[in-house]
Design a protein around this motif. Structure first.
Motif, PDB file in Angstrom:
ATOM      1  N   LEU A 184       0.859  -1.165  -0.068  1.00 49.71           N
ATOM      2  CA  LEU A 184       0.017  -0.052  -0.024  1.00 49.71           C
ATOM      3  C   LEU A 184       0.771   1.153  -0.043  1.00 49.71           C
ATOM      4  CD1 LEU A 184      -2.616  -1.146   2.464  1.00 49.71           C
ATOM      5  CD2 LEU A 184      -2.944  -0.731   0.027  1.00 49.71           C
ATOM      6  N   LEU A 185       1.744   1.206   0.847  1.00 48.55           N
ATOM      7  CA  LEU A 185       2.869   2.443   0.877  1.00 48.55           C
ATOM      8  C   LEU A 185       3.505   2.689  -0.467  1.00 48.55           C
ATOM      9  CD1 LEU A 185       3.834   3.990   3.381  1.00 48.55           C
ATOM     10  CD2 LEU A 185       6.024   2.666   3.201  1.00 48.55           C
ATOM     11  N   GLU A 186       3.788   1.858  -1.129  1.00 49.49           N
ATOM     12  CA  GLU A 186       4.539   1.976  -2.358  1.00 49.49           C
ATOM     13  C   GLU A 186       3.567   2.422  -3.367  1.00 49.49           C
ATOM     14  OE1 GLU A 186       6.634  -1.240  -4.118  1.00 49.49           O
ATOM     15  OE2 GLU A 186       8.394  -1.235  -2.466  1.00 49.49           O
ATOM     16  N   SER A 187       2.281   1.980  -3.515  1.00 51.07           N
ATOM     17  CA  SER A 187       1.411   2.144  -4.569  1.00 51.07           C
ATOM     18  C   SER A 187       0.733   3.892  -4.209  1.00 51.07           C
ATOM     19  CB  SER A 187       0.362   1.305  -4.743  1.00 51.07           C
ATOM     20  OG  SER A 187      -0.677   1.379  -3.586  1.00 51.07           O
ATOM     21  N   PHE A 188       0.774   4.053  -2.862  1.00 50.50           N
ATOM     22  CA  PHE A 188       0.094   5.610  -2.746  1.00 50.50           C
ATOM     23  C   PHE A 188       1.230   6.334  -2.656  1.00 50.50           C
ATOM     24  CE2 PHE A 188      -3.337   3.321  -0.509  1.00 50.50           C
ATOM     25  CZ  PHE A 188      -4.243   3.914  -1.051  1.00 50.50           C
ATOM     26  N   ALA A 189       2.413   6.021  -2.175  1.00 44.50           N
ATOM     27  CA  ALA A 189       3.713   7.286  -2.369  1.00 44.50           C
ATOM     28  C   ALA A 189       4.048   7.487  -3.693  1.00 44.50           C
ATOM     29  CB  ALA A 189       4.947   6.351  -1.634  1.00 44.50           C
ATOM     30  N   THR A 190       3.695   6.813  -4.742  1.00 43.83           N
ATOM     31  CA  THR A 190       4.175   7.093  -6.091  1.00 43.83           C
ATOM     32  C   THR A 190       3.082   8.063  -6.453  1.00 43.83           C
ATOM     33  OG1 THR A 190       2.777   5.141  -6.698  1.00 43.83           O
ATOM     34  CG2 THR A 190       5.063   4.837  -6.730  1.00 43.83           C
ATOM     35  N   GLN A 191       1.914   8.208  -5.831  1.00 40.77           N
ATOM     36  CA  GLN A 191       1.098   9.365  -6.418  1.00 40.77           C
ATOM     37  C   GLN A 191       1.245  10.482  -5.755  1.00 40.77           C
ATOM     38  OE1 GLN A 191      -1.213   8.912  -8.670  1.00 40.77           O
ATOM     39  NE2 GLN A 191      -0.099   6.744  -8.693  1.00 40.77           N
ATOM     40  N   LEU A 192       2.371  10.779  -4.958  1.00 42.10           N
ATOM     41  CA  LEU A 192       2.365  11.992  -4.135  1.00 42.10           C
ATOM     42  C   LEU A 192       2.718  13.170  -5.230  1.00 42.10           C
ATOM     43  CD1 LEU A 192       2.228  12.454  -1.007  1.00 42.10           C
ATOM     44  CD2 LEU A 192       4.807  12.386  -0.994  1.00 42.10           C
ATOM     45  N   ASP A 193       1.968  14.246  -5.074  1.00 45.26           N
ATOM     46  CA  ASP A 193       2.412  15.386  -6.119  1.00 45.26           C
ATOM     47  C   ASP A 193       1.806  16.625  -5.283  1.00 45.26           C
ATOM     48  OD1 ASP A 193       2.027  16.896  -7.857  1.00 45.26           O
ATOM     49  OD2 ASP A 193       0.740  15.934  -9.375  1.00 45.26           O
ATOM     50  N   LEU A 194       3.222  17.115  -5.361  1.00 45.59           N
ATOM     51  CA  LEU A 194       3.006  18.436  -4.314  1.00 45.59           C
ATOM     52  C   LEU A 194       2.740  19.609  -5.210  1.00 45.59           C
ATOM     53  CD1 LEU A 194       5.798  17.408  -1.826  1.00 45.59           C
ATOM     54  CD2 LEU A 194       3.253  17.231  -1.655  1.00 45.59           C
ATOM     55  N   ARG A 195       2.653  19.373  -6.613  1.00 43.02           N
ATOM     56  CA  ARG A 195       2.728  20.741  -7.536  1.00 43.02           C
ATOM     57  C   ARG A 195       1.573  21.529  -7.093  1.00 43.02           C
ATOM     58  NH1 ARG A 195       3.709  17.583 -12.929  1.00 43.02           N
ATOM     59  NH2 ARG A 195       2.121  16.227 -11.988  1.00 43.02           N
ATOM     60  N   GLY A 196       0.320  20.909  -6.678  1.00 35.96           N
ATOM     61  CA  GLY A 196      -0.597  21.608  -6.450  1.00 35.96           C
ATOM     62  C   GLY A 196      -0.465  22.816  -5.243  1.00 35.96           C
ATOM     63  N   MET A 197       0.437  22.398  -4.294  1.00 33.85           N
ATOM     64  CA  MET A 197       0.587  23.069  -3.206  1.00 33.85           C
ATOM     65  C   MET A 197       1.872  24.011  -3.523  1.00 33.85           C
ATOM     66  SD  MET A 197       0.644  19.900  -0.577  1.00 33.85           S
ATOM     67  CE  MET A 197       1.261  20.650   0.882  1.00 33.85           C
ATOM     68  N   GLY A 198       2.351  24.278  -5.015  1.00 28.90           N
ATOM     69  CA  GLY A 198       3.128  25.191  -5.202  1.00 28.90           C
ATOM     70  C   GLY A 198       4.521  24.822  -5.027  1.00 28.90           C
ATOM     71  N   ILE A 199       4.789  23.236  -4.592  1.00 29.60           N
ATOM     72  CA  ILE A 199       6.045  22.582  -4.742  1.00 29.60           C
ATOM     73  C   ILE A 199       6.530  22.060  -6.090  1.00 29.60           C
ATOM     74  CG2 ILE A 199       7.636  21.450  -3.180  1.00 29.60           C
ATOM     75  CD1 ILE A 199       5.647  21.917  -1.017  1.00 29.60           C
ATOM     76  N   PRO A 200       7.384  22.154  -6.461  1.00 30.19           N
ATOM     77  CA  PRO A 200       7.602  21.700  -7.982  1.00 30.19           C
ATOM     78  C   PRO A 200       8.266  20.275  -7.738  1.00 30.19           C
ATOM     79  CG  PRO A 200       9.156  22.980  -7.544  1.00 30.19           C
ATOM     80  CD  PRO A 200       8.357  23.182  -6.270  1.00 30.19           C
ATOM     81  N   PHE A 201       7.285  19.360  -7.080  1.00 28.20           N
ATOM     82  CA  PHE A 201       7.914  17.921  -6.826  1.00 28.20           C
ATOM     83  C   PHE A 201       6.829  16.818  -7.005  1.00 28.20           C
ATOM     84  CE2 PHE A 201       9.099  14.557  -3.840  1.00 28.20           C
ATOM     85  CZ  PHE A 201      10.333  14.216  -4.301  1.00 28.20           C
ATOM     86  N   LYS A 202       7.034  16.017  -7.581  1.00 32.42           N
ATOM     87  CA  LYS A 202       6.106  15.022  -7.977  1.00 32.42           C
ATOM     88  C   LYS A 202       6.647  13.527  -7.849  1.00 32.42           C
ATOM     89  CE  LYS A 202       2.777  13.228 -11.218  1.00 32.42           C
ATOM     90  NZ  LYS A 202       3.148  11.481 -11.050  1.00 32.42           N
ATOM     91  N   VAL A 203       6.339  12.596  -7.137  1.00 35.80           N
ATOM     92  CA  VAL A 203       6.945  11.497  -6.946  1.00 35.80           C
ATOM     93  C   VAL A 203       6.596  10.471  -8.083  1.00 35.80           C
ATOM     94  CG1 VAL A 203       7.456   9.474  -5.349  1.00 35.80           C
ATOM     95  CG2 VAL A 203       7.215  12.000  -4.383  1.00 35.80           C
TER      96      VAL A 203
END
Lengths: 312, 259
Positions: free
Chosen positions: A260-279
């Motif tokens: 579960l951790l692996e499949s959710f972690a890969t969806q982490l997308d911080l671009r919506g919060m103004g941080i240019p980082f997508k996992v």
């Protein structure tokens, strides 16, 4: 896709992945429980199990087809064959080292891993081998979530195998003997328990579960590779540590959590919060092994493991 | 007719002799004690009898069957059980499971039966449970069977350990300091229990014990081991007045003058 759709989709992926991890982690944890050995060759048994399942299926497909029934029958044959391979490895490579210092047997395990890996490399010339099954692509739609029959069968078979193992360990005389040997070998001998036989049964069951996972993974993902056991071996080890190495329910839980951790972690997308980082999915191993390190630092006994108490 | 027979048993570790030509026997139907100062080799003798140590010389037999060449689990199946000086119950197992594990050598259902849970395995599982319950009741533990064994009070743990040993259906039961750490009330119960084991279950009992009062009251025969040598054997009365025994325990007279 809404957040909810992504969530349910990743939940499903995580459970599928977690089932594989859990099946392999069980072998790790059982062997560790009984002989206190980190069997680093265990991932290779998953790999060899996949090839064995494929080999059996190639022979049987003309008679029983290459659908789930054919795969299931092949899986049973692969489980028996790899179960015995596990016992042979224990007898030949590990048994003579059991009284030697821990490090010796650990190095032996690495050697066994290399032998199996390179043996398969020589046989397959390093090529991917297509797993020729005919599983179909059907499934059911639940809203926007598509669950394939393959995913359902895979998770059910994994759950069934784990349930059977749990029943075996908690409700039968052999399971009790396994737990007794894990706690105190000499005392077990005084109970009339043949410790070597119990160790053999443990290796058989652990290896058979790895072969089940290997065959199902081959059929599900459609290909086999001599190196496919390496990473899942490390992941299964991580899962076993998360759950508490030596604990059987811990390995199941740890596998699921890691999936579960692996499949959710890969969806982490911080671009919506103004941080240019997508996992992306290329980061999932980083997540897994970070968790391994964190667990080892902060809770080395894992979620369900108990600390070993030495008494005078 | 003796149940257990040791003849000329010698055991050495790295050149130092732990047991030296020991002749020893346990007559059928008796309660026998093995006493001697610390380091006399009593526990080593137990380990030889149960098959954990292999004496370099001599023979050990139970009711005529030679045991020296057998593995420990085979010796257990032949009918020898033991308990330890420090209680060694299986952690993370319930009281009942601990006692059930004692019957491993007595079951016939194989691994395949167990995995498939065939009717034979289920019947046997029920029988094992029945025997375990009977053994627990016999030692006086009638409740708390589902509790984790190592959480019980110490005196109870000792009795669970005896129940577990009885579940192996022994002909000879070895008790290593069974009274250590018990209150005087619990010691009385222990004496009663050991006598009942002999009379009601027809099991011979051989004990190592430092509580001399208990040994004198309970034993029918006493053997004395000192520095690996069997120095005396006899009834409690004979042992109490044996000068060699007094010397082994109190030292020679010159030494006592220094006091």
């Amino acid at each position: 896709m809404t957040i909810f759709d992504i969530f349910t989709n990743q939940l499903l992926n995580g459970i599928v992945l977690g089932s594989f991890y859990a099946l392999v982690a069980l072998g790790y944890t059982m062997v560790f429980g009984v002989v206190k050995l980190l069997n680093f060759a265990h991932g290779e048994l998953y790999m060899v199990g996949g090839f064995a399942g494929f080999l059996v299926l190639s022979f049987l497909a003309p008679f029983i087809g290459a659908g789930w029934f054919g795969v299931a029958v092949s899986m049973v044959f692969a489980m028996i064959a790899i179960g015995f391979l596990g016992v042979v490895i224990e007898r030949v490579a590990y048994a003579p080292m059991l009284s030697a210092p821990r490090l010796s047997i650990l190095i032996t395990a690495l050697a066994v891993s290399l032998v199996l890996q390179n043996g398969m490399l020589a046989l397959t010339k390093g090529q991917y081998v297509p797993f020729g099954s005919a599983l179909g692509f059907g499934g059911i739609n639940l809203g926007k979530l598509f669950i394939s029959y393959n995913q359902m069968i895979l998770v059910s078979v994994a759950a069934l195998l784990m349930l059977a193992l749990e029943m075996f360990v908690s409700r039968t005389q052999y399971g009790r003997a396994m737990r007794a040997v894990a706690v105190d070998k000499d005392m077990s001998r005084l109970m009339g328990i043949n410790v070597n036989a119990v160790i053999a049964v443990t290796f058989f069951l652990g290896s058979a579960l790895a072969a089940a996972a290997g065959t199902m993974a081959g059929a599900f993902y459609g290909s086999l590779w001599y190196f496919m056991g390496f990473l899942i071996g490390l992941k299964a080890f991580t899962a076993a540590v998360i759950g508490g190495i030596g604990s059987i329910p811990g390995a199941m839980l740890g596998g699921l959590i890691l999936g579960l951790l692996e499949s959710f972690a890969t969806q982490l997308d911080l671009r919506g919060m103004g941080i240019p980082f997508k996992v992306g999915s290329e980061w999932k191993d980083v997540f897994s092994f970070s968790v391994l390190i964190l667990i080892l630092v902060f809770k080395p006994t894992g979620l369900l493991g108990k600390s070993e108490q030495e008494r005078m | 007719m003796s149940l257990l027979d040791l003849k000329n048993v010698s055991l050495s570790f790295a050149g130092s002799r732990v047991l030296d030509n020991v002749d020893f026997s346990v007559p059928a139907g008796k309660i026998v004690s093995l006493i001697g100062p610390n380091g006399a080799g009593k526990t080593s003798l137990f380990n030889c009898i149960t098959g954990f140590y292999k004496p370099q010389q001599g023979s050990i037999s139970l009711a005529g069957t030679e045991t020296v060449k057998l593995k420990p689990h085979q010796v257990t199946r032949l009918g020898i059980a033991r308990t330890f000086q420090n209680v060694r119950l299986f952690r993370e197992m319930s009281v009942l499971e601990n006692v059930m594990s004692g019957q491993h050598g007595r079951t016939s259902a194989g691994v395949v039966d167990a995995i498939l849970r065939l009717p034979r395995q289920r019947r046997e599982e029920a029988a094992i449970r029945g025997v375990a319950e009977e053994c627990l009741t016999f030692v006086g533990i009638t409740e708390g069977w589902g509790r984790e064994a190592t959480t019980l009070p110490y005196g109870w743990q000792r009795r669970v350990e005896i129940a577990r040993a009885l579940a192996t259906k022994p002909r000879l039961l070895l008790l290593d300091e069974p009274a250590a750490g018990l209150t005087s009330g619990e010691k009385e119960e222990l004496i009663d229990l050991i006598r009942r084991i002999r009379t009601e279950r027809d099991v011979c009992v051989l004990l190592i014990e430092h509580d001399t009062g208990l040994v004198m009251r309970l034993s029918e025969r006493i053997s004395v081991l000192d520095h690996g040598v069997m120095i005396a054997e006899g009834t409690p009365k004979e042992i109490q007045s044996n000068p060699k025994v007094i010397e082994a325990y109190l030292g020679v007279e010159e030494d006592s003058l220094d006091l």
